[in-house]
Design an enzyme around this catalytic site. Structure first.
Site, mmCIF file in Angstrom:
data_model
loop_
_atom_site.group_PDB
_atom_site.id
_atom_site.type_symbol
_atom_site.label_atom_id
_atom_site.label_comp_id
_atom_site.label_asym_id
_atom_site.label_seq_id
_atom_site.Cartn_x
_atom_site.Cartn_y
_atom_site.Cartn_z
ATOM 1 N N LEU A 525 -11.370 -50.403 -11.245
ATOM 2 C CA LEU A 525 -11.494 -49.242 -10.373
ATOM 3 C C LEU A 525 -10.609 -47.972 -10.873
ATOM 4 O O LEU A 525 -9.426 -48.298 -11.376
ATOM 5 C CB LEU A 525 -10.517 -49.416 -9.017
ATOM 6 C CG LEU A 525 -11.297 -50.612 -8.339
ATOM 7 C CD1 LEU A 525 -10.659 -51.144 -7.113
ATOM 8 C CD2 LEU A 525 -12.755 -50.180 -7.686
ATOM 9 N N ASP A 526 -11.257 -46.934 -11.256
ATOM 10 C CA ASP A 526 -10.417 -45.800 -11.748
ATOM 11 C C ASP A 526 -9.579 -45.222 -10.646
ATOM 12 O O ASP A 526 -9.930 -44.999 -9.497
ATOM 13 C CB ASP A 526 -11.488 -44.632 -12.284
ATOM 14 C CG ASP A 526 -10.846 -43.371 -12.766
ATOM 15 O OD1 ASP A 526 -10.131 -43.519 -13.694
ATOM 16 O OD2 ASP A 526 -11.086 -42.094 -12.205
ATOM 17 N N LYS A 527 -8.326 -45.086 -11.016
ATOM 18 C CA LYS A 527 -7.428 -44.542 -9.892
ATOM 19 C C LYS A 527 -7.700 -43.449 -9.119
ATOM 20 O O LYS A 527 -7.817 -43.337 -7.974
ATOM 21 C CB LYS A 527 -5.910 -44.586 -10.308
ATOM 22 C CG LYS A 527 -4.845 -44.191 -9.275
ATOM 23 C CD LYS A 527 -3.281 -44.048 -9.961
ATOM 24 C CE LYS A 527 -3.251 -42.937 -10.587
ATOM 25 N NZ LYS A 527 -3.389 -41.675 -9.753
#
Length: 840
Positions: A525-527
């Site tokens: 998950l890209d922050k």
């Protein structure tokens, strides 16, 4: 693939066909096989939509494709694009409500965006024309920044739909009229009603001795004749067309069974006119009448086809509803006054007036006014979004309060709604490997059944000597063995699942995606923008080397205003707010940027031109800017406090640090827990420092060991590859340009809809909203759709595996076999329709 290799490949294009006359999976397989014999041609045929997506080399004409399909006994035509709408351009209204500077900036920004999108589309097209294989999944070769095969089909299709004359692409609404195979429900209705009215007395007289009268057989035969001829004509016609081409389909089985039952009965009656001379009397010589079998089987099959056609129309309702969301009219400024025009006539840069309660007619940017926009119809998110000048808005969303002026940035087929429809439509025409297995089985199924029916007849006749028993068993085998349910199992499930997904703001790019979601066990998950809001806000600015905080922020904001990154937006917004001159920032030129690194440009401030570099430490070093230990300590102090710290350098020297903070989205923690319940290991991936990453991970329930921090774009690809090398099946979720390469590398790429065209192009699943919970819902829907398809296929196979032996053993009346066959197709469709309630 290198550029040189790309140019050496033969040019291909994609065309969409409408095909009439297909009735079962055997028809599908036959059309695909015939088209596949043309050199360089690949076809994916969809039964419920009566359509085909065909990849064609330049050496093959559209007419050759049409002629090939027609030669197989079906009727094909190339789906033509609608004529593009045009109207006279009035330049006076372009910049209503804008200052010259604002107008220039907006148009320039749009031009850059349009060119970038076009370039991305051409890249996708180049990839797809040489590597796309209709109906297959994507390869995992993992070229950084590449576009996976099935994702790039979109580029191919768009290119083909535009045609050689540059006309607008075909809207996927064409599919809405092709939701049923065989005759439409309206065509079947009169035949069904007629058959039912005549079959009731035929069945009653034949089966109830008390209702029989002298020579009742002749009356029953006369009543059954219109049923087996006119009412059953769709079956006979399809069988005859295929027979002319030495082929057979399920209609062949039905037609032979019905005709055999009627002709056998008629022959018995003519051979022995006295067999129904008295009530209760049927045969004096071992014969029998099967008029009721022929009539009842026809009626049941027509009823099945009719219910099936209606049910499949409902399966397509979601796509129809999606395509009907758009506004029909738009109010624009022309020569200083308002004018209402059809929405399809809008042009880029038109200024649209949107009053409270009205739909926004097309994608655009707000240039005046403030309001809350309800985007639930498109994104699936229920909370209205606050918008103001500079905010991007999407066509078909609803303005809930204030009056807005919106400059159109995308119109017609380029809008988000049109792209959603196109993606859903293309997904529905694709095929999963499991569906191709069903097609291969169906291709040989009908000839085998014909042989089985003949063998059944001969064995029964040999061992029992009972002509009636032999005939009954053979007809039952013909009628029960319908591959129709096999042909419907996958496409109708996919049709319903993808349609429901579109209503929820979830776009599934193709059948292979369903298989991929089943195997995924890890998700990156890209922050920023995925787990967190991505709406960074500047906390404070630290000034160094004699600069003032205000000057540092102004210079940084001027350069960052030319970038699309969330951090850039936050810095530019803060700089505008702090500028006393009506929020206007200094102009920037010689702008350049590096994804994940930073930006550079020349800014004119206080009468002097300054070279400004904004970004990470590595970006400053690449630009020859040295940082001393005290400056690095200051950066560390900012980062240890959980802030995102960005360097600002002026004329080769560090000038200050801009600190920003992000907020975690309200539903992120709950969504992480749902991912864990699905058996998926969530991992956090970010370019931010370890302190920020650890803080966010702890807040949402991600293990500290599952965090990749300080990762550049190429590092994101490496992270995906590292996990894949450890035997993990990896999904990646992101929303920016710097996520595209990792999305393409992953086994399942998921683009958040608030992201860029490039990210969406490289992904398999697109979530139109920005809520992480919607991402989980997308995976759940994909798995549910795949489960439904597999259930359909199981029962379709099981039905035939059990039904044919039972019929061959003489344990199944042909009338019951007909009802069971009709029911199998209806049940497959009905099972798929359960997906319409997903998420409710």
């Amino acid at each position: 693939m290198s550029s040189q290799e790309t140019f050496n490949q033969p040019e291909t294009r994609a065309i969409e066909l409408d095909i009439e006359g297909m009735t079962c999976a055997s028809c599908v397989n036959r059309v695909e096989r015939k088209l596949g014999k043309l050199e360089g041609v690949e076809a994916s045929v969809n039964l419920p939509l009566e359509s085909a997506h065909v990849t064609v080399p330049a050496t093959v004409t559209d007419q050759q494709i049409v002629d090939t399909v027609n030669a197989t006994g079906y009727k094909a035509k190339v789906r033509q694009p609608p004529a593009p709408h045009t109207r006279e351009r009035h330049t006076e209204h372009h910049h209503v409500g804008l200052t010259p500077a604002e107008s220039s900036t907006d148009v320039t920004d749009h031009s850059v965006h349009a060119n970038t999108s076009t370039h991305a589309g051409h890249v996708a097209q180049a990839e797809s024309t040489h590597t796309a294989e209709p109906g297959t999944g994507h390869d995992h070769s993992g070229t950084a920044g590449g576009v996976r095969q099935h994702a790039s089909k979109r580029g191919t299709s768009e290119h083909a739909e535009h045609g050689t004359d540059g006309s607008a692409p075909t809207e996927p609404a064409d599919h809405a009229d092709h939701m049923s195979h065989g005759p439409a429900a309206s065509t079947l209705r009169p035949r069904l009603i007629t058959a039912a009215i005549l079959t009731v007395p035929v069945f009653a007289i034949s089966m109830v001795p008390a209702l029989q009268f002298t020579n009742w057989g002749w009356i029953v035969g006369a009543l059954a004749l219109p049923v087996v001829s006119w009412a059953a004509w769709p079956f006979h016609r399809a069988a005859a067309i295929n027979a002319r081409h030495f082929a057979s389909t399920m209609d062949t089985l039905v037609s032979i069974g019905v005709i055999a039952a009627y002709l056998y009965s008629a022959w018995q009656l003519f051979a022995d006119p006295r067999m129904t001379e008295h009530p209760g009397m049927e045969s004096m010589s071992g014969g029998g009448l099967y008029f009721e079998v022929a009539a009842v089987v026809t009626t049941f099959l027509l009823l099945g086809r009719y219910l099936e056609a209606n049910a499949k129309a409902k399966a397509g309702d979601a796509l129809k509803a999606l395509l009907n969301l758009g506004a029909k009219d738009a109010t624009i400024f022309v020569d200083g006054r308002e004018q209402k025009i059809p929405a399809e006539e809008l042009l880029v840069d038109d200024v649209i007036v949107v009053r409270p309660g009205e739909k926004i007619a097309t994608d655009g940017v707000v240039i005046d006014g403030a309001s809350a926009v309800d985007a639930s119809l498109v994104t699936g998110e229920s909370v209205p979004v606050e918008v103001g000048p500079g905010s991007q808005v999407t066509g078909a969303t609803i303005n809930t309060s204030g009056r807005l002026l919106v400059r159109a940035t995308r119109v017609g087929s380029d809008t988000t709604l049109a792209q959603m429809g196109r993606l859903v439509s293309q997904a529905q025409t694709g095929k999963a490997p499991i569906a191709r297995l069903a097609d291969r089985i169906s291709a040989v199924f009908v000839p085998i059944v014909l042989v089985l029916a003949l063998v059944t007849f001969l064995l029964w006749l040999f061992f029992s000597g009972d002509l009636n028993a032999a005939f009954t068993a053979a007809v039952a085998v013909l009628v029960i063995a319908c591959p129709c349910a096999l042909g419907l199992a996958t496409p109708v499930g996919l049709l319903t699942g993808t349609g429901r997904g579109a209503q929820l703001g979830i776009l599934i790019k193709g059948p292979q995606v369903l298989e991929d979601t089943r195997h995924v066990d890890t998700i990156l998950l890209d922050k920023t923008g995925t787990v967190t809001s991505g709406k960074l806000a500047v906390d404070h600015t630290v000034a160094l080397n004699g600069h003032s905080p205000a000057a540092v922020l102004t210079l940084a904001g001027a350069v960052e205003s030319a970038s699309e990154h969330p951090i850039a937006h936050a810095i530019a917004a803060a700089a505008r707010e702090a500028t006393p001159d009506a929020g206007t920032l200094p102009a920037v030129d010689e702008f350049s940027s590096a994804p994940g690194g930073g930006v550079r440009g020349t800014v004119a401030l206080d009468g002097t031109r300054k070279t400004v570099v904004v970004g990470r430490s590595g970006w400053l070093e690449k630009n020859g800017i040295a940082l001393d230990s005290s400056q690095r300590d200051e950066l560390a102090a900012q980062e240890n406090g959980g802030a995102t710290a960005i360097w600002v350098a002026v004329d080769g020297q560090a000038a200050g640090i801009v600190s920003l903070s992000d907020t975690i989205k309200p539903g992120s923690a709950a969504a992480i827990q749902r991912l864990k319940h699905l058996g998926i290991r969530p991992m956090l991936l970010t370019g931010d420092n370890a302190a920020v990453a650890a803080q966010v991970a702890a807040a949402v329930g991600i293990s500290p060991d599952d965090v990749f921090a300080g990762v550049l774009p190429e590092g994101k690809v490496d992270a995906v590859r590292k996990l894949q090398a450890s035997a993990a099946t990896v999904a990646m979720a992101g929303d920016g340009v710097n996520d595209a390469a990792a999305l393409a590398q992953s086994d399942l790429g998921i683009a958040m809809g608030s992201g860029t065209d490039v990210a969406i192009e490289a992904s398999d699943l697109t979530v139109m909203g920005s809520d992480l919970g919607q991402l989980v819902q997308a995976i759940e829907l994909s798995r549910k759709t795949l489960s439904t398809i597999k259930t359909n296929l199981f029962w379709a196979f099981f039905y035939n595996a059990i039904g044919i032996p039972v019929a061959a053993l003489g344990l199944l009346n042909p009338m019951i076999a007909g009802a069971a066959m009709a029911a199998s197709s209806v049940l497959v469709v009905a099972n798929s329709l359960r997906l319409r309630s997903f998420g409710k």
